[in-house]
Design an enzyme around this catalytic site. Structure first.
Site, PDB file in Angstrom:
ATOM      1  N   GLU A 166      26.862  69.836  40.311  1.00  0.00           N
ATOM      2  CA  GLU A 166      26.988  69.779  38.849  1.00  0.00           C
ATOM      3  C   GLU A 166      28.417  69.941  38.363  1.00  0.00           C
ATOM      4  O   GLU A 166      28.739  70.864  37.617  1.00  0.00           O
ATOM      5  CB  GLU A 166      26.076  70.825  38.193  1.00  0.00           C
ATOM      6  CG  GLU A 166      24.615  70.607  38.478  1.00  0.00           C
ATOM      7  CD  GLU A 166      23.697  71.504  37.653  1.00  0.00           C
ATOM      8  OE1 GLU A 166      24.200  72.376  36.942  1.00  0.00           O
ATOM      9  OE2 GLU A 166      22.478  71.307  37.715  1.00  0.00           O
ATOM     10  N   GLU A 374      17.479  69.529  42.441  1.00  0.00           N
ATOM     11  CA  GLU A 374      16.967  70.691  41.695  1.00  0.00           C
ATOM     12  C   GLU A 374      15.999  70.224  40.628  1.00  0.00           C
ATOM     13  O   GLU A 374      16.239  69.207  39.975  1.00  0.00           O
ATOM     14  CB  GLU A 374      18.085  71.462  40.959  1.00  0.00           C
ATOM     15  CG  GLU A 374      18.954  72.309  41.833  1.00  0.00           C
ATOM     16  CD  GLU A 374      20.033  73.049  41.037  1.00  0.00           C
ATOM     17  OE1 GLU A 374      19.811  73.396  39.861  1.00  0.00           O
ATOM     18  OE2 GLU A 374      21.118  73.260  41.625  1.00  0.00           O
TER      19      GLU A 374
HETATM   20  C1  BGP Z   1      21.618  74.446  37.450  1.00  0.00           C
HETATM   21  C2  BGP Z   1      22.399  75.130  38.526  1.00  0.00           C
HETATM   22  C3  BGP Z   1      21.641  76.186  39.243  1.00  0.00           C
HETATM   23  C4  BGP Z   1      20.660  76.963  38.405  1.00  0.00           C
HETATM   24  C5  BGP Z   1      19.869  76.096  37.458  1.00  0.00           C
HETATM   25  C6  BGP Z   1      19.060  76.860  36.454  1.00  0.00           C
HETATM   26  O1  BGP Z   1      22.487  74.038  36.443  1.00  0.00           O
HETATM   27  O2  BGP Z   1      22.870  74.208  39.478  1.00  0.00           O
HETATM   28  O3  BGP Z   1      22.564  76.978  39.937  1.00  0.00           O
HETATM   29  O4  BGP Z   1      21.175  78.113  37.888  1.00  0.00           O
HETATM   30  O5  BGP Z   1      20.697  75.203  36.758  1.00  0.00           O
HETATM   31  O6  BGP Z   1      19.860  77.244  35.382  1.00  0.00           O
HETATM   32  P1  BGP Z   1      19.745  78.625  34.682  1.00  0.00           P
HETATM   33  O7  BGP Z   1      19.911  79.642  35.756  1.00  0.00           O
HETATM   34  O8  BGP Z   1      20.833  78.657  33.676  1.00  0.00           O
HETATM   35  O9  BGP Z   1      18.402  78.678  34.054  1.00  0.00           O
END
Ligand code: BGP
Length: 473
Positions: A166, A374
């Site tokens: 990201e 993800e």
């Molecule tokens: C993505 C990241 C992750 C994770 C996920 C959930 O942007 O790659 O590392 O954190 O989002 O986001 P959040 O933890 O802000 O809910």
């Protein structure tokens, strides 16, 4: 009619070093920018850190045993650069390499494919101090050397590699929203850092090919497909602008080595365009990935935003529904609530059809295989008196997204796999430990590490059945 998932489809789950490992100053590891950032008061929810996180560093065998019990085909995790190179470059910390080697061997012994992310936001603090991290061109060589070290050590064992996780998020949050390290808000610096990240990405992919590392490599991009709020032409144009600025601006460079013209011209007008030096475009063109990794959580719905309209707005990092502020780029687009979609407590819109739409767009624009690296639901989970977690909302979310992938496969999209976020509960960067994503509940909260005991949620068993059947059930 739905096509089946391919026989070798990678049903996986994901994590990132800072969010699970803990042991932030153990085993010879140097500090990363996140180790410092979380110590600045007010930066994270209730000042939560990943110092201990869920202690995966010490409990990785227990976690891999749970993955094996679930039948997981792939586990995506990241390597902490500063565990391998505590100073970012130079002296190698063998103990750090051994930790990842042990983890990889443990996974392979259980027939779980390791999917390795080289960079999930934790640049060594030493490089930030020395030359400003991503803001210096020196980072391109240092990242390539780090990547080369890791490729050489783990080649043959790892078949799928992710370069940068990201880039769009760590760059915009780090240099515009100021919510990630280094916590500045300066577009000129942001676009320079972003250009260097593009070059570092391409350079690592080029090195991967030159070394003849077997396997496939690509970035993981945070993709939120854009919709217009309605068919009013100004709103349709706003959605097109948003897609161009928020998605094509990054993925075109990955795939074709060139920035979209409309965005670059706009950057020049603002005085924010990065310096493109001789050789940059050639390097970018040599870095075309084998697949596009996509992290998909939600779509974005857009509307016209006048030149004196909204700019940056606050995110909901508390879990109080409805606290997200309106935001956009004046003159180009703004975000609007989609009346057809439900939201989580963190105001993330739930949209499985949006995943199918996004997969179709990416496949037809870039004609590369896609790996969902993800996707998941962050929510409050409750441990019952019987030590169970009834997360039927998460099962519903994942089932609908898995089905959307199957529909996209039926539409002709070539898919490598699906990694849910996340396997165990873990630290949510800005939201602490109360925003949970895992199949496995970890007993801890912001202030209290408790015993970090693992409990399987209902979704754990649902995914186990889904993997065994090679399809959502
Ligand atoms: C993505 C990241 C992750 C994770 C996920 C959930 O942007 O790659 O590392 O954190 O989002 O986001 P959040 O933890 O802000 O809910």
């Amino acid at each position: 009619r739905l096509s089946p998932f391919p026989a070798d489809f990678l049903w996986g789950s994901a994590s990132a070093a800072y969010q699970v490992e803990g042991a932030w100053d153990q085993g010879g590891k140097g500090p990363s920018v996140w180790d410092n950032f979380v110590r600045i008061p007010g930066k994270t929810f209730k000042e939560t850190t990943g110092d201990v996180a869920v202690d995966h560093y010490h409990k990785y065998k227990e976690d891999v045993a749970l993955m094996a019990e679930q039948g997981l085909k792939a586990y995506r995790f990241s390597i902490a650069w500063s565990r391998i190179l505590p100073e970012g470059s130079g002296a190698v910390n063998e103990e750090g390499l051994r930790f990842y080697e042990n983890l990889i061997d443990e996974l392979l012994a259980h027939q779980i494919e390791p999917v390795v992310t080289l960079y999930h936001w934790d640049i060594p603090q030493a490089l930030q101090d020395q030359y400003g991290g991503w803001e210096s061109r020196q980072v391109i060589a240092d990242f390539t050397n780090y990547a080369t070290l890791v490729f050489n050590r783990f080649k043959g064992k790892v078949k799928h590699w992710v370069t940068l996780n990201e880039q769009n998020v760590f760059i915009s949050h780090g240099y515009m929203l100021a919510t990630h390290p280094p916590g500045v808000s300066d577009p000129k610096r942001m676009y320079a850092a972003n250009h260097h990240a593009n070059l570092a990405n391409a350079s690592a992919i080029k090195a991967f090919r030159e070394l003849g590392v077997p396997g496939k490599i690509g970035p993981s991009f945070a993709y939120g497909p854009n919709y217009a709020i309605d068919s009013k032409p100004e709103n349709v144009l706003a959605a097109l602008n948003a897609e161009e600025y928020n998605a094509n601006f990054w993925m075109d460079v990955y795939m074709w080595g060139e920035y979209p013209k409309a965005v670059f011209t706009w950057l020049e007008e603002q005085g924010w365009a990065p310096d493109i030096l001789p050789g940059d475009t050639e390097l970018l063109k040599q870095g075309a990935p084998d697949f596009m990794g996509l992290n998909y959580y939600q779509t974005a719905t857009n509307a016209f935003n006048p030149i004196d309209g909204v700019g940056l707005g606050k995110m909901n990092t508390t879990g109080e529904k409805g606290t997200t502020e309106e935001q956009g780029i004046p003159g180009l687009f703004k975000n609007a609530a989609n009346p057809y979609l439900e939201k989580t407590n963190w105001d993330w819109e739930i949209d499985p059809t949006g995943l199918r739409i996004g997969l179709r767009r990416i496949a037809s624009r870039y004609r590369v295989p896609v790996f969902i690296t993800e996707n998941g639901l962050g929510e409050y989970d409750k441990l019952t008196a019987e030590s169970e977690i009834h997360d039927d909302y998460r099962i519903d979310y994942l089932r609908r997204h898995a089905l959307a992938i199957q529909e996209a496969i039926s539409d002709g999209v070539e898919m490598i796999g699906y990694c849910t976020w996340s396997f165990t509960d873990l630290l949510s960067w800005l939201n602490g430990y109360q925003k949970r994503y895992g199949f496995v509940f970890v007993d801890r909260d912001e202030a209290d590490e408790k015993d970090l005991k693992r409990y399987k949620k209902d979704s754990f068993y649902w995914y186990k059945k889904t993997i065994a059947a090679n399809g959502a059930n």
